[in-house]
Scaffold this motif. Structure first.
Motif: not given
Length: 487
Positions: A131-132, A170, A180, A199, A223-224
């Motif tokens: 996820v990311g 992500g 997305w 996220l 993470w973003s």
């Protein structure tokens, strides 16, 4: 037979309590969660920078308190793509075609047959999800597309087919942060300010969903944030009292915490290995670092440099490990580790032998988790955004450039090199980090023998195609370790 780490830990607990160990019983393998901040330097965390840090990071501080703080951990590079490659594969990215900078699209940096953390764990029966932010190359409908991409476009060279993951939610990289992607398809266009909350929600949902399954899971959450665009939500704006970057760090800190909360609420925390880190140091331009320093916050702590640089501020990163059933709470280690070491460590934990042609630069830090006084790896190679090398062994660090090798002054320019040469100063930097953590005193002229020794070690590790024991192998490209600026 080698005991898996959890069996080893439970055996130790049983012996300490005077309970006879039960051999041969099945021990449940741990879930594994790796969370990676984007452009969050060593000094951003209160637990690492208590006197020169002004940003509250209660969630990461709590994770640190629940497990082990690594004070000498490094990313494989001082920028995004190469660090992520190293984390996924256990191999330095400068062994690939990417000799400087980052990818902005195109074919994946991960070869089709390259072992990754996800592929390794899938072989062990794990369910794997990301996820990311991927940022390792991606094609949309079979083409390189750096701008707008239509909803419905099919993704290849991404986390599913090249990373080996079962599930992906992500985006690719910051310049396409409004795309997305679910699994292998672009499904939505969203606002950049909504990316971190989306996220976080997706990671939390993943954890709760896996609680119902009978297989262990691996979740990778790159993470973003706090990478640009610096877009804290309205809830977090102004929270730090410093600037929007600091607000964004606080929001990122909370996202780390929400994933841990989900593990706790779903009853999975005790048997989950959690690794929290960052891909490189803080970006000086996007964080408005000079402004932060004027207000008393130093994103690199006592370290020199920041994102993109060969100095430690570019690649010495926060690194926290929590595993309640194994890692002692409140522990701390000065062991030298690199993000490339994650795959070898995980292989050790699940009692799997890595194939010879994999993880060539990965050293397990499982011995450190067992014993914090363990020294960790013997040496590590650093690489800057412009492709300049450094090598660290023990207290000594040799950087093969006279300045930052990156974005901080003095930058690697022909003018700066000429000034250095005309002044009779060396074009390399030899630093004793034990006495000079801020890399202020260049000892290259005083100790040419140490310069030669470290340069020889670097050349050997480049030429062998690996820095770990095993048969020599080939790099994907010709590697030049003594570089000179082109402009």
């Amino acid at each position: 037979m080698r005991l898996p780490i959890l069996a080893f830990s439970l055996l130790a607990v049983a012996l300490a309590a005077g309970v006879p160990p039960v051999y041969g019983q099945q021990v449940k393998r741990p879930n594994i969660v790796v969370m990676l901040a984007d452009d969050m330097g060593y000094g951003e965390l209160q637990c690492l920078n208590p006197t020169r840090g002004k940003i509250a990071t209660p969630r990461l501080d709590a994770i640190a308190q629940s497990g082990m703080i690594f004070t000498d951990a490094h990313s494989g590079s001082s920028v995004c793509t190469p660090t992520r490659y190293g984390l996924m594969t256990g191999r330095y990215a400068w062994r690939t075609r990417l000799q400087s900078g980052v990818l902005t699209g195109g074919e994946s940096l991960i070869a089709k047959d390259r072992m990754t953390v996800a592929k390794l764990l899938k072989q062990q029966g794990y369910y794997t999800g990301i996820v990311g932010k991927w940022h390792l190359g991606m094609l949309f409908d079979g083409k390189t597309q750096s701008g707008d991409v239509p909803v419905g476009a099919k993704v290849t060279h991404g986390p599913i087919d090249r990373g080996g993951f079962d599930e992906f939610h992500g985006f690719h990289h910051a310049r396409q942060i409004e795309l997305w992607i679910d699994h292998d398809e672009v499904t939505e266009n969203i606002s950049s300010v909504d990316m971190l909350p989306r996220l976080t929600e997706a990671a939390v949902n993943f954890v709760h969903q896996r609680a119902k399954a009978d297989r262990p899971f691996f979740l990778y959450v790159p993470w973003s944030s706090p990478h640009s665009p610096v877009v804290p939500t309205q809830k977090w704006k102004g929270k730090s009292g410093l600037n929007e970057h600091a607000d964004f760090v606080m929001q990122t800190d909370d996202s780390f915490g929400q994933v841990v909360d989900a593990l706790r609420e779903s009853g999975q925390l005790e048997n989950t290995l959690i690794i929290c880190s960052s891909d490189n140091g803080t970006s000086a331009p996007t964080s408005k670092m000079d402004q932060l320093k004027q207000k008393g916050h130093f994103p690199s702590g006592e370290l020199r440099g920041s994102k993109a640089d060969i100095w430690d501020g570019g690649h010495r990163v926060p690194f926290l490990v929590s595993w309640p059933q194994v890692v002692p709470a409140g522990s701390r280690t000065d062991a030298l580790v690199c993000l490339t070491d994650v795959i070898a460590t995980i292989a050790d934990i699940v009692d799997e032998t890595l194939p010879e042609g994999a993880a060539e630069d990965s050293v397990s830090f499982l011995p450190v988790l067992r014993q914090p006084s363990h020294a960790g790896r013997d040496s590590v190679v650093h690489h800057s955004v412009s492709g300049y090398f450094a090598i660290r062994q023990g207290d000594w660090k040799l950087s093969l450039c006279p300045g930052s090798g990156g974005w901080t002054h003095p930058k690697p320019t022909q003018k700066n090199y000429k000034k250095q040469t005309e002044a009779g100063k060396p074009l390399v930097q030899l630093i004793n980090l034990k006495t000079d953590r801020g890399e202020a005193e260049n000892r290259a002229s005083q100790d040419p023998k140490k310069v030669r020794e470290l340069r020889r070690l670097l050349q050997q590790q480049v030429d062998r195609g690996r820095s770990t024991p095993g048969p020599s192998t080939n790099n994907d490209a010709k590697i030049t370790i003594d570089k000179r600026p082109r402009k």
